[in-house]
Design a protein around this motif. Structure first.
Motif, mmCIF file in Angstrom:
data_model
loop_
_atom_site.group_PDB
_atom_site.id
_atom_site.type_symbol
_atom_site.label_atom_id
_atom_site.label_comp_id
_atom_site.label_asym_id
_atom_site.label_seq_id
_atom_site.Cartn_x
_atom_site.Cartn_y
_atom_site.Cartn_z
ATOM 1 N N TYR A 134 0.808 -1.220 0.000
ATOM 2 C CA TYR A 134 0.000 0.000 0.000
ATOM 3 C C TYR A 134 0.846 1.276 0.000
ATOM 4 C CZ TYR A 134 -2.992 3.727 1.785
ATOM 5 O OH TYR A 134 -3.653 4.912 1.947
ATOM 6 N N GLN A 166 -7.224 1.348 -1.340
ATOM 7 C CA GLN A 166 -8.058 1.364 -0.135
ATOM 8 C C GLN A 166 -8.969 0.136 -0.096
ATOM 9 O OE1 GLN A 166 -7.918 3.178 2.473
ATOM 10 N NE2 GLN A 166 -6.636 4.889 1.866
ATOM 11 N N LYS A 169 -6.873 -3.048 0.508
ATOM 12 C CA LYS A 169 -6.469 -3.158 1.914
ATOM 13 C C LYS A 169 -7.528 -3.884 2.743
ATOM 14 C CE LYS A 169 -4.826 0.193 4.367
ATOM 15 N NZ LYS A 169 -4.622 1.547 4.962
ATOM 16 N N LYS A 170 -8.785 -3.592 2.451
ATOM 17 C CA LYS A 170 -9.889 -4.190 3.202
ATOM 18 C C LYS A 170 -9.974 -5.703 2.975
ATOM 19 C CE LYS A 170 -12.681 0.029 2.850
ATOM 20 N NZ LYS A 170 -13.910 0.629 2.249
ATOM 21 N N VAL A 175 -1.001 -6.271 5.185
ATOM 22 C CA VAL A 175 -0.748 -5.030 4.455
ATOM 23 C C VAL A 175 0.667 -4.547 4.752
ATOM 24 C CG1 VAL A 175 -1.418 -2.615 4.117
ATOM 25 C CG2 VAL A 175 -3.188 -4.347 4.482
ATOM 26 N N ASP A 177 2.813 -1.302 4.372
ATOM 27 C CA ASP A 177 2.677 0.129 4.114
ATOM 28 C C ASP A 177 3.977 0.654 3.519
ATOM 29 O OD1 ASP A 177 2.340 2.856 4.096
ATOM 30 O OD2 ASP A 177 1.442 2.966 6.094
#
Length: 222
Positions: A134, A166, A169-170, A175, A177
């Motif tokens: 992400y 976004q 990510k869910k 994840v 970063d």
């Protein structure tokens, strides 16, 4: 064999994460790299693409002009589907061979880097877990403009052609970063690896599950 999916968005940093994984002795199958290989001059994917889109997409050297081809597909869903039809079967052949080789070799953990994993319906269920790399949409655009010298509009078209980070990510199990320093990303990846390896399955269950996943991915992939 645990087969972990790795995905993200354009310019989100998947390549950096794959590099760190390899440095930590985790084998990675990169569909991006394979996609470039199958359209190299003389390959069957190359022949299919030229037959579909014509000589106009070639550089003087005879190689495919990726920028010109990209402009044709990112603004045209029909052209994107035609390109996928040309190269996805070729990518699948290579992925199938690599997965089976690692399975027979006894590899315990392998990561498959698939840019459009979530966009390809039904594919996510074949992975033990899925990692999303992400960063912010602003960072995606800045990286594309800096790295590829795209205009803001060109960068936006490419970013918007994929599911948003976004949303991904869910859906993810893990994840990474990648919106900060590379060293921060490196720490996250190193910390995640034991998690990916954790848990001991009975041998019969492990072999059976691995074989089902390999065969299913081989038949379904793309």
């Amino acid at each position: 064999m645990r087969i972990v999916g790795l995905t993200g968005g354009i310019a989100s940093g998947k390549t950096s994460v794959c590099k760190i994984l390899k440095e930590q002795s985790v084998p990675v199958i990169s569909c991006d790299a394979i996609a470039r290989e199958v359209v190299e001059q003389g390959c069957s994917g190359y022949i299919k693409v030229i037959k579909q889109f014509g000589q106009e997409i070639l550089l003087p050297s005879g190689e495919i002009d990726r920028e010109k081809l990209g402009s044709l597909i990112f603004n045209n869903e029909d052209n994107r589907k035609l390109l996928n039809k040309c190269i996805h079967p070729e990518i699948a052949k290579v992925v199938r061979k690599q997965l089976l080789w690692h399975f027979l070799k006894g590899t315990s953990l392998i990561v498959v880097d698939i840019p459009l994993l979530y966009e390809t319906k039904g594919l996510s269920k074949y992975f033990t877990s899925i990692i999303v790399v992400y960063c912010t949409e602003k960072q995606q655009a800045e990286r594309l403009i800096d790295r590829e010298e795209y205009t803001e509009e060109e960068a936006a078209v490419r970013i918007n052609s994929q599911m948003s980070l976004q949303e991904k990510k869910k859906l993810a199990n893990h994840v990474i970063d990648n919106s900060g320093l590379f060293s921060d990303t490196e720490v996250q990846v190193r910390d995640l690896i034991p998690n990916l390896r954790s848990g001991i399955w009975p041998v019969r269950e492990l072999v059976g599950a691995s074989l089902v996943a390999v065969v299913s991915l081989s038949l379904f992939f793309f």
